[in-house]
Design a protein around this motif. Structure first.
Motif, PDB file in Angstrom:
ATOM      1  N   ARG A  21       0.863  -1.189   0.000  1.00 45.91           N
ATOM      2  CA  ARG A  21       0.000   0.000   0.000  1.00 45.91           C
ATOM      3  C   ARG A  21       0.895   1.234   0.000  1.00 45.91           C
ATOM      4  NH1 ARG A  21      -1.264   2.518   5.046  1.00 45.91           N
ATOM      5  NH2 ARG A  21      -0.250   1.054   6.417  1.00 45.91           N
ATOM      6  N   GLU A  22       0.575   2.157  -0.908  1.00 42.17           N
ATOM      7  CA  GLU A  22       1.378   3.379  -1.019  1.00 42.17           C
ATOM      8  C   GLU A  22       1.107   4.279   0.177  1.00 42.17           C
ATOM      9  OE1 GLU A  22       1.869   7.017  -4.114  1.00 42.17           O
ATOM     10  OE2 GLU A  22       2.016   4.987  -4.931  1.00 42.17           O
ATOM     11  N   LEU A  23       2.180   4.632   0.889  1.00 39.82           N
ATOM     12  CA  LEU A  23       2.074   5.497   2.055  1.00 39.82           C
ATOM     13  C   LEU A  23       2.329   6.952   1.695  1.00 39.82           C
ATOM     14  CD1 LEU A  23       4.093   3.259   4.549  1.00 39.82           C
ATOM     15  CD2 LEU A  23       1.605   3.374   4.264  1.00 39.82           C
ATOM     16  N   ALA A  24       3.271   7.183   0.783  1.00 36.77           N
ATOM     17  CA  ALA A  24       3.634   8.546   0.393  1.00 36.77           C
ATOM     18  C   ALA A  24       4.420   8.492  -0.909  1.00 36.77           C
ATOM     19  CB  ALA A  24       4.478   9.219   1.476  1.00 36.77           C
ATOM     20  N   ALA A  25       4.363   9.579  -1.656  1.00 30.89           N
ATOM     21  CA  ALA A  25       5.166   9.724  -2.876  1.00 30.89           C
ATOM     22  C   ALA A  25       5.638  11.166  -2.937  1.00 30.89           C
ATOM     23  CB  ALA A  25       4.353   9.377  -4.110  1.00 30.89           C
ATOM     24  N   HIS A  26       6.944  11.350  -3.149  1.00 33.03           N
ATOM     25  CA  HIS A  26       7.528  12.693  -3.177  1.00 33.03           C
ATOM     26  C   HIS A  26       8.470  12.807  -4.359  1.00 33.03           C
ATOM     27  CE1 HIS A  26       6.043  13.348   0.898  1.00 33.03           C
ATOM     28  NE2 HIS A  26       6.513  12.152   1.180  1.00 33.03           N
ATOM     29  N   TYR A  27       8.287  13.876  -5.125  1.00 26.85           N
ATOM     30  CA  TYR A  27       9.232  14.185  -6.191  1.00 26.85           C
ATOM     31  C   TYR A  27      10.241  15.178  -5.639  1.00 26.85           C
ATOM     32  CZ  TYR A  27      11.362  15.716 -10.482  1.00 26.85           C
ATOM     33  OH  TYR A  27      12.280  16.014 -11.458  1.00 26.85           O
ATOM     34  N   ARG A  28      11.518  14.856  -5.797  1.00 26.93           N
ATOM     35  CA  ARG A  28      12.586  15.732  -5.312  1.00 26.93           C
ATOM     36  C   ARG A  28      13.242  16.391  -6.520  1.00 26.93           C
ATOM     37  NH1 ARG A  28      15.629  11.463  -1.713  1.00 26.93           N
ATOM     38  NH2 ARG A  28      15.777  10.569  -3.771  1.00 26.93           N
ATOM     39  N   GLU A  50      15.374  18.800  -6.957  1.00 31.33           N
ATOM     40  CA  GLU A  50      16.818  19.033  -6.951  1.00 31.33           C
ATOM     41  C   GLU A  50      17.619  17.797  -7.343  1.00 31.33           C
ATOM     42  OE1 GLU A  50      15.816  17.391  -2.953  1.00 31.33           O
ATOM     43  OE2 GLU A  50      14.872  18.845  -4.275  1.00 31.33           O
ATOM     44  N   ARG A  51      17.015  16.618  -7.227  1.00 33.69           N
ATOM     45  CA  ARG A  51      17.686  15.367  -7.596  1.00 33.69           C
ATOM     46  C   ARG A  51      17.051  14.716  -8.816  1.00 33.69           C
ATOM     47  NH1 ARG A  51      18.801  11.960  -2.201  1.00 33.69           N
ATOM     48  NH2 ARG A  51      20.560  11.236  -3.426  1.00 33.69           N
ATOM     49  N   ASP A  52      15.977  15.333  -9.341  1.00 32.89           N
ATOM     50  CA  ASP A  52      15.196  14.749 -10.433  1.00 32.89           C
ATOM     51  C   ASP A  52      14.871  13.292 -10.085  1.00 32.89           C
ATOM     52  OD1 ASP A  52      13.825  14.513 -12.831  1.00 32.89           O
ATOM     53  OD2 ASP A  52      15.627  14.042 -13.978  1.00 32.89           O
ATOM     54  N   SER A  53      14.330  13.114  -8.884  1.00 32.62           N
ATOM     55  CA  SER A  53      14.166  11.786  -8.321  1.00 32.62           C
ATOM     56  C   SER A  53      12.829  11.658  -7.599  1.00 32.62           C
ATOM     57  CB  SER A  53      15.306  11.531  -7.319  1.00 32.62           C
ATOM     58  OG  SER A  53      15.070  10.381  -6.542  1.00 32.62           O
ATOM     59  N   TRP A  54      12.212  10.487  -7.721  1.00 34.52           N
ATOM     60  CA  TRP A  54      11.014  10.146  -6.954  1.00 34.52           C
ATOM     61  C   TRP A  54      11.397   9.265  -5.785  1.00 34.52           C
ATOM     62  CZ3 TRP A  54       6.075  11.736  -7.128  1.00 34.52           C
ATOM     63  CH2 TRP A  54       5.674  12.445  -8.261  1.00 34.52           C
ATOM     64  N   LYS A  55      10.650   9.379  -4.687  1.00 36.27           N
ATOM     65  CA  LYS A  55      10.733   8.475  -3.544  1.00 36.27           C
ATOM     66  C   LYS A  55       9.305   8.084  -3.211  1.00 36.27           C
ATOM     67  CE  LYS A  55      12.114   8.114   1.307  1.00 36.27           C
ATOM     68  NZ  LYS A  55      10.834   7.882   1.980  1.00 36.27           N
ATOM     69  N   VAL A  56       9.020   6.784  -3.285  1.00 32.34           N
ATOM     70  CA  VAL A  56       7.692   6.261  -2.990  1.00 32.34           C
ATOM     71  C   VAL A  56       7.816   5.280  -1.834  1.00 32.34           C
ATOM     72  CG1 VAL A  56       5.717   4.969  -3.884  1.00 32.34           C
ATOM     73  CG2 VAL A  56       6.960   6.554  -5.387  1.00 32.34           C
ATOM     74  N   ASP A  57       7.059   5.525  -0.761  1.00 32.20           N
ATOM     75  CA  ASP A  57       7.061   4.643   0.407  1.00 32.20           C
ATOM     76  C   ASP A  57       5.894   3.671   0.295  1.00 32.20           C
ATOM     77  OD1 ASP A  57       9.211   6.066   1.526  1.00 32.20           O
ATOM     78  OD2 ASP A  57       7.849   7.493   2.459  1.00 32.20           O
ATOM     79  N   ILE A  58       6.190   2.392   0.467  1.00 32.35           N
ATOM     80  CA  ILE A  58       5.195   1.339   0.365  1.00 32.35           C
ATOM     81  C   ILE A  58       5.139   0.581   1.682  1.00 32.35           C
ATOM     82  CG2 ILE A  58       4.583  -0.824  -0.789  1.00 32.35           C
ATOM     83  CD1 ILE A  58       5.925   0.356  -3.303  1.00 32.35           C
ATOM     84  N   GLY A  59       3.946   0.442   2.235  1.00 37.57           N
ATOM     85  CA  GLY A  59       3.755  -0.287   3.475  1.00 37.57           C
ATOM     86  C   GLY A  59       3.460  -1.750   3.209  1.00 37.57           C
ATOM     87  N   GLY A  89       4.104  -4.119   8.790  1.00 38.18           N
ATOM     88  CA  GLY A  89       4.589  -2.824   9.254  1.00 38.18           C
ATOM     89  C   GLY A  89       5.911  -2.406   8.631  1.00 38.18           C
ATOM     90  N   ALA A  90       6.644  -3.324   8.037  1.00 35.25           N
ATOM     91  CA  ALA A  90       7.880  -2.964   7.340  1.00 35.25           C
ATOM     92  C   ALA A  90       7.520  -2.171   6.087  1.00 35.25           C
ATOM     93  CB  ALA A  90       8.690  -4.208   6.978  1.00 35.25           C
ATOM     94  N   GLN A  91       8.518  -1.503   5.520  1.00 35.50           N
ATOM     95  CA  GLN A  91       8.271  -0.677   4.339  1.00 35.50           C
ATOM     96  C   GLN A  91       9.305  -0.936   3.263  1.00 35.50           C
ATOM     97  OE1 GLN A  91       7.915   3.511   5.266  1.00 35.50           O
ATOM     98  NE2 GLN A  91       6.818   3.083   7.167  1.00 35.50           N
ATOM     99  N   LEU A  92       8.921  -0.636   2.037  1.00 35.80           N
ATOM    100  CA  LEU A  92       9.834  -0.561   0.904  1.00 35.80           C
ATOM    101  C   LEU A  92       9.892   0.890   0.478  1.00 35.80           C
ATOM    102  CD1 LEU A  92       8.592  -3.561  -1.264  1.00 35.80           C
ATOM    103  CD2 LEU A  92      10.508  -3.528   0.336  1.00 35.80           C
ATOM    104  N   GLU A  93      11.066   1.355   0.113  1.00 33.13           N
ATOM    105  CA  GLU A  93      11.233   2.690  -0.462  1.00 33.13           C
ATOM    106  C   GLU A  93      11.684   2.504  -1.904  1.00 33.13           C
ATOM    107  OE1 GLU A  93      12.644   5.243   3.452  1.00 33.13           O
ATOM    108  OE2 GLU A  93      14.159   4.588   2.014  1.00 33.13           O
TER     109      GLU A  93
END
Length: 128
Positions: free
Chosen positions: A29-36, A38-47, A51-55
């Motif tokens: 389940r997607e917890l958050a998604a952020h476009y950065r 300055e790095r031209d990069s996405w970070k998506v947190d998956i639950g 309770g562990a997560q994947l980034e």
């Protein structure tokens, strides 16, 4: 002393394909998604259910990581499943091929492998 696993970070080549695999096929389940910018990069947190997560990260021109023959570093990512046959059928619905089911010679548990969209070996380990 550690209390448990918090997250595993993965750099992916195609964020849409990675989302389809980790969210749709595996049921995260997607917890958050952020476009950065300055790095031209996405970070998506998956639950995950425990309770562990994947980034999931994207980085322009990230080099591929060799996994076969086995290279140093992360060997594979293993997920605990309660019904291995159901997981194999679920992967087939998403056109993800799994290897034949094997038996762990030390524990007697059943397991199989597939690959994520970037070729990272993914193990499903059955613990009813």
């Amino acid at each position: 002393m550690i209390a448990g696993l918090h997250h595993v970070a993965l750099i992916v080549a195609d964020l849409a394909a990675a989302r389809r695999f980790y969210l749709d096929a595996l049921g995260g389940r997607e917890l958050a998604a952020h476009y950065r910018a300055e790095r031209d990069s996405w970070k998506v947190d998956i639950g995950l259910p425990d309770g562990a997560q994947l980034e999931l990260f994207t980085f322009p021109a990230a080099p591929p990581r060799p996994s076969r023959p086995e290279a140093r570093g992360l060997r594979h990512l293993a997920f605990r499943v309660s019904r291995l046959d159901d997981m194999v059928l679920r992967m087939a619905r998403f056109e993800v091929a799994c290897e034949p089911i094997r038996i762990d010679e030390y524990t007697g548990a059943r397991f199989t492998f597939c690959a994520d969209p970037d070729g990272l070996p993914i193990e499903f380990y059955e613990l009813p």
